[in-house]
Design an enzyme around this catalytic site. Structure first.
Site, PDB file in Angstrom:
ATOM      1  N   TYR A   1      -2.905  55.244  75.712  1.00  0.00           N
ATOM      2  CA  TYR A   1      -1.683  55.185  74.896  1.00  0.00           C
ATOM      3  C   TYR A   1      -0.524  54.425  75.541  1.00  0.00           C
ATOM      4  O   TYR A   1       0.544  54.316  74.930  1.00  0.00           O
ATOM      5  CB  TYR A   1      -1.229  56.613  74.541  1.00  0.00           C
ATOM      6  CG  TYR A   1      -2.287  57.409  73.806  1.00  0.00           C
ATOM      7  CD1 TYR A   1      -2.695  57.042  72.534  1.00  0.00           C
ATOM      8  CD2 TYR A   1      -2.894  58.521  74.398  1.00  0.00           C
ATOM      9  CE1 TYR A   1      -3.687  57.754  71.865  1.00  0.00           C
ATOM     10  CE2 TYR A   1      -3.871  59.245  73.742  1.00  0.00           C
ATOM     11  CZ  TYR A   1      -4.265  58.854  72.470  1.00  0.00           C
ATOM     12  OH  TYR A   1      -5.239  59.557  71.810  1.00  0.00           O
TER      13      TYR A   1
ATOM     14  N   HIS B   1      -2.739  54.857  63.987  1.00  0.00           N
ATOM     15  CA  HIS B   1      -3.211  55.323  65.292  1.00  0.00           C
ATOM     16  C   HIS B   1      -2.976  54.218  66.303  1.00  0.00           C
ATOM     17  O   HIS B   1      -3.275  53.046  66.012  1.00  0.00           O
ATOM     18  CB  HIS B   1      -4.698  55.672  65.251  1.00  0.00           C
ATOM     19  CG  HIS B   1      -4.983  56.734  64.242  1.00  0.00           C
ATOM     20  ND1 HIS B   1      -4.642  58.044  64.452  1.00  0.00           N
ATOM     21  CD2 HIS B   1      -5.499  56.671  62.998  1.00  0.00           C
ATOM     22  CE1 HIS B   1      -4.941  58.744  63.383  1.00  0.00           C
ATOM     23  NE2 HIS B   1      -5.468  57.929  62.474  1.00  0.00           N
TER      24      HIS B   1
END
Ligand code: DQA
Length: 140
Positions: free
Chosen positions: A22, A97
């Site tokens: 991430y 996402h």
């Protein structure tokens, strides 16, 4: 145009958790960059994050905006409550996402919200949010 960016469970840990997946920037950093991207383009950006499923449902129900960009985090894969909340409102929702959920664990390939979303964007890191938001501008 007003857009609401909703982030779900564990997204407040962005920048700290699983940095290889991430990235190192915090959610606050990313939100600042999104706001900067849309500055002077007639787009008002509002940001909301919660780790609580029901609070995400309430945010969806109460949203007064032209479009919602939703990264529901792991709720994506099992929350019928969030799915029903999306289905119950008329504001279009784009699913987002940061990671490519299709190249990860099997359970991430299933989204229970995709069916009731206007579209889905995955795999472009923080730019997934911007790409999703741009779809609202392209669609007027
Ligand atoms: C995520 C992907 C989900 O599978 C995961 O549970 C997250 C983040 C993403 O942005 O890539 O928390 O939604």
């Amino acid at each position: 145009m007003k857009l609401l960016f909703i982030n779900g469970v564990n997204l407040n840990m962005t920048g700290t958790r699983e940095r290889g997946v991430y990235g190192c920037e915090t959610l606050e950093d990313i939100n600042g960059q999104i706001a900067g991207h849309f500055k002077n383009r007639g787009v008002e950006c509002e940001f909301y994050q919660s780790n609580i499923e029901g609070e995400i449902c309430t945010a969806l129900q109460k949203a007064e905006c032209d479009g919602i960009i939703l990264n529901a985090g792991a709720f994506t894969h099992y929350s019928y409550a969030i799915r029903d909340a999306i289905a119950s409102v008329s504001v279009p929702v784009v699913e987002v996402h940061m990671s490519n959920v299709f190249s990860r664990e099997e359970f991430r390939r299933k989204s229970v919200i995709s069916e009731v979303c206007a579209g889905s964007i995955a795999g472009f890191g923080k730019n997934s949010y911007i790409l999703a938001a741009e779809s609202f501008l392209l669609n007027g």
